[in-house]
Scaffold this active site. Sequence first.
Site, PDB file in Angstrom:
ATOM      1  N   SER A 152      27.809 -39.620 -87.545  1.00 42.16           N
ATOM      2  CA  SER A 152      28.551 -39.719 -88.548  1.00 42.16           C
ATOM      3  C   SER A 152      29.657 -40.721 -88.411  1.00 42.16           C
ATOM      4  O   SER A 152      29.341 -41.761 -87.733  1.00 42.16           O
ATOM      5  CB  SER A 152      29.198 -38.506 -89.238  1.00 42.16           C
ATOM      6  OG  SER A 152      29.693 -38.827 -90.416  1.00 42.16           O
ATOM      7  N   ASP A 175      22.910 -40.680 -87.707  1.00 41.71           N
ATOM      8  CA  ASP A 175      23.306 -40.806 -88.842  1.00 41.71           C
ATOM      9  C   ASP A 175      24.571 -41.435 -88.989  1.00 41.71           C
ATOM     10  O   ASP A 175      25.599 -41.038 -89.789  1.00 41.71           O
ATOM     11  CB  ASP A 175      22.885 -39.607 -89.883  1.00 41.71           C
ATOM     12  CG  ASP A 175      22.629 -40.002 -91.357  1.00 41.71           C
ATOM     13  OD1 ASP A 175      21.834 -40.983 -91.588  1.00 41.71           O
ATOM     14  OD2 ASP A 175      23.363 -39.423 -92.308  1.00 41.71           O
ATOM     15  N   ASP A 194      26.442 -53.380 -79.111  1.00 41.96           N
ATOM     16  CA  ASP A 194      27.663 -52.449 -78.551  1.00 41.96           C
ATOM     17  C   ASP A 194      27.259 -51.734 -77.247  1.00 41.96           C
ATOM     18  O   ASP A 194      28.064 -51.105 -76.601  1.00 41.96           O
ATOM     19  CB  ASP A 194      28.259 -51.369 -79.545  1.00 41.96           C
ATOM     20  CG  ASP A 194      28.997 -52.140 -80.727  1.00 41.96           C
ATOM     21  OD1 ASP A 194      29.605 -53.070 -80.620  1.00 41.96           O
ATOM     22  OD2 ASP A 194      28.732 -51.599 -81.966  1.00 41.96           O
ATOM     23  N   HIS A 262      22.773 -35.133 -93.675  1.00 44.99           N
ATOM     24  CA  HIS A 262      23.349 -36.055 -92.752  1.00 44.99           C
ATOM     25  C   HIS A 262      23.472 -35.241 -91.481  1.00 44.99           C
ATOM     26  O   HIS A 262      23.372 -35.911 -90.502  1.00 44.99           O
ATOM     27  CB  HIS A 262      24.852 -36.169 -93.362  1.00 44.99           C
ATOM     28  CG  HIS A 262      25.721 -36.998 -92.748  1.00 44.99           C
ATOM     29  ND1 HIS A 262      25.453 -38.135 -92.491  1.00 44.99           N
ATOM     30  CD2 HIS A 262      27.092 -36.873 -92.366  1.00 44.99           C
ATOM     31  CE1 HIS A 262      26.429 -38.890 -91.900  1.00 44.99           C
ATOM     32  NE2 HIS A 262      27.459 -37.903 -91.618  1.00 44.99           N
TER      33      HIS A 262
END
Length: 332
Positions: A152, A175, A194, A262
């Site tokens: 998250s 997610d 990244d 989620h």
Amino acid sequence: MLSLVATGFFLGPSNVCYDNIGCFNNSRPFTNTFGALPKSPASVIENLTLFTRNNINKGELIDFNNPYDIDLAYWSSGSPIKVVIHGYMSTGQEPWGDFNVITVDWRLGSHDLYKKSAANTRTVGAVIATILQSLQQTYDFSMEDVHIIGHSLGAQTAGHIGSRIKRLGRITGLDPAGPLFEKYDTAVKLDRDDAIFVDVIHSDALPFEDAGFGTRISCGDIDFYPNGGGHQPGCPSPVKVGIEQLLSMDFKDAFLSVSCSHDRAYYYFVESINTKCKFVSYPCGSYKDFMTGKCTSCGNKPCPTMGYESNISSARGDFYLQTNSKSPFCRK
């Protein structure tokens, strides 16, 4: 710890600086949090804890307020490094794996109004990057041996770490949070640049007004969309988020009530470590095409598996698969 606050006309603070990690502003591209600036490390992070094979049951605290003077009794030289970062409204207290594992408990910063928690990911990312650089100087390891696992807002935090460290080995985004990130510049969110390898599991990629808290947009070298990446089987039907919550970004109760899909990304990843069943996935233009049987092979190459071993594959792009509605989620 706060050393400088610059105040803008009628806009409140526009810049903050903190010892050891530098300054942050809310000008472009960091306009995604509607002016909210990240808080200080001490206001955001509860603790950083090291677990190794020699102290699996009792973690060793890392003093993040003194990042350049770290001496760890349990550091395991030569072992890979895993950094585990939780998301919105969560905590980071559980050990994971059999490596040098650093768990990041930033509950102080993640239990705020969402826009403020989103801003606080910048502080956490800067602190972890500084800690890793300090540890590298002390224990002489390669950043290519570092694997960040974030769920998250923790996944978006991982992006901030990667933007500060060159040649970071791997980031797994579980997610990644969508609200206040999905439609903004790559500088404010996780993207494939990244780390050397970025793998992403999308499990709640519904529109935000339909209570989707993940991002739909592909942001890794390889992106997995179990069950289409939206509502996950076995989870309650999503409930729409009200207009008042949309405007205020105060949806703690809504988040807690609809976070099942989620959270599934995290459970899928953990299961990929703890079971022999493989989450085999297939390249496809859409989930609709996948479900109609148009995508059933990976050509001459083995199909990638979602989860911990996804880095073994050389495959890149978007991949689809189905799961069971309850644990074990992997379909044999």
